[in-house]
Design a protein around this motif. Structure first.
Motif, PDB file in Angstrom:
ATOM      1  N   TYR A   1      20.441 100.986  59.936  1.00  0.00           N
ATOM      2  CA  TYR A   1      20.842 100.405  58.707  1.00  0.00           C
ATOM      3  C   TYR A   1      21.910  99.284  59.178  1.00  0.00           C
ATOM      4  O   TYR A   1      21.991  98.265  58.560  1.00  0.00           O
ATOM      5  CB  TYR A   1      21.880 101.807  57.725  1.00  0.00           C
TER       6      TYR A   1
ATOM      7  N   ILE B   1      14.799  93.014  59.662  1.00  0.00           N
ATOM      8  CA  ILE B   1      15.226  93.444  58.488  1.00  0.00           C
ATOM      9  C   ILE B   1      16.635  94.303  58.525  1.00  0.00           C
ATOM     10  O   ILE B   1      16.542  95.190  59.255  1.00  0.00           O
ATOM     11  CB  ILE B   1      14.240  94.376  58.004  1.00  0.00           C
ATOM     12  N   ASN B   2      17.573  93.806  57.630  1.00  0.00           N
ATOM     13  CA  ASN B   2      18.931  94.293  57.932  1.00  0.00           C
ATOM     14  C   ASN B   2      19.274  94.862  56.402  1.00  0.00           C
ATOM     15  O   ASN B   2      19.578  93.588  55.617  1.00  0.00           O
ATOM     16  CB  ASN B   2      19.672  93.210  58.427  1.00  0.00           C
ATOM     17  N   LYS B   3      19.243  95.924  56.363  1.00  0.00           N
ATOM     18  CA  LYS B   3      19.693  96.257  54.689  1.00  0.00           C
ATOM     19  C   LYS B   3      21.141  96.389  54.431  1.00  0.00           C
ATOM     20  O   LYS B   3      21.623  96.137  53.500  1.00  0.00           O
ATOM     21  CB  LYS B   3      19.239  97.711  54.584  1.00  0.00           C
ATOM     22  N   SER B   4      21.791  96.354  55.950  1.00  0.00           N
ATOM     23  CA  SER B   4      23.310  96.233  55.347  1.00  0.00           C
ATOM     24  C   SER B   4      23.770  94.805  54.992  1.00  0.00           C
ATOM     25  O   SER B   4      24.613  94.657  54.103  1.00  0.00           O
ATOM     26  CB  SER B   4      24.337  96.854  56.588  1.00  0.00           C
TER      27      SER B   4
ATOM     28  N   GLU C   1      21.991  92.805  53.355  1.00  0.00           N
ATOM     29  CA  GLU C   1      21.364  92.643  51.678  1.00  0.00           C
ATOM     30  C   GLU C   1      22.332  93.463  50.975  1.00  0.00           C
ATOM     31  O   GLU C   1      22.768  92.902  49.752  1.00  0.00           O
ATOM     32  CB  GLU C   1      19.920  93.312  51.814  1.00  0.00           C
ATOM     33  N   ASP C   2      22.598  94.343  51.397  1.00  0.00           N
ATOM     34  CA  ASP C   2      23.830  95.239  50.420  1.00  0.00           C
ATOM     35  C   ASP C   2      25.286  94.328  50.345  1.00  0.00           C
ATOM     36  O   ASP C   2      25.703  94.261  49.308  1.00  0.00           O
ATOM     37  CB  ASP C   2      24.219  96.564  51.106  1.00  0.00           C
TER      38      ASP C   2
ATOM     39  N   GLY D   1      20.176  96.836  61.760  1.00  0.00           N
ATOM     40  CA  GLY D   1      18.594  96.313  61.225  1.00  0.00           C
ATOM     41  C   GLY D   1      17.660  96.878  62.229  1.00  0.00           C
ATOM     42  O   GLY D   1      17.612  97.172  63.220  1.00  0.00           O
TER      43      GLY D   1
END
Length: 127
Positions: free
Chosen positions: A78, A89-92, A94-95, A81
């Motif tokens: 998370y 893909i780095n969700k943190s 995006e958040d 990525g």
């Protein structure tokens, strides 16, 4: 070459810790050659303690990241990525981009103050 560059960016503690401690030793030798054995409150060797504190901060940060990587893989993925078919893909991230600007400012100010406090604490331990 791209994989090596990716690994160097991902694990920055691997190359920055040896550089910091090499500079720590170099500054000690250089300070002794230029100023002799320094004594007194205004000793120019205080840079050596500051550099050691910075190197220790990088080292302990690396230890924490290794602990996250080996023990809490989902939290690591998370935060840093995942790489899917040559795309990171780095969700943190995006958040972070989805929160309000004032929340970003408060978070970054907290992190800055926290790391500064840790660095000053490590510096004071050596002085």
């Amino acid at each position: 070459m791209k994989k090596l560059r990716f690994l160097i960016q991902l694990w920055d503690g691997i190359w920055s810790v040896p550089i910091a401690f090499s500079l720590f030793i170099f500054i000690a030798i250089l300070g002794q050659k230029i100023f002799g054995s320094g004594v007194g409150f205004y000793d120019p060797a205080f840079w050596q303690a500051a550099l050691l504190a910075a190197g220790e901060l990088i080292f302990f940060n690396l230890i924490v990241f290794l602990g996250l990587y080996f023990n809490f893989r989902h939290i690591w993925k998370y935060y840093k990525g995942e790489k899917n078919e040559n795309q990171l893909i780095n969700k943190s991230k995006e958040d972070f981009n989805n929160i309000k600007p004032w929340q970003r400012l408060v978070l970054l100010l907290f992190l800055y103050c926290f790391y500064t406090l840790i660095l000053v604490t490590l510096y004071k331990v050596h002085v």
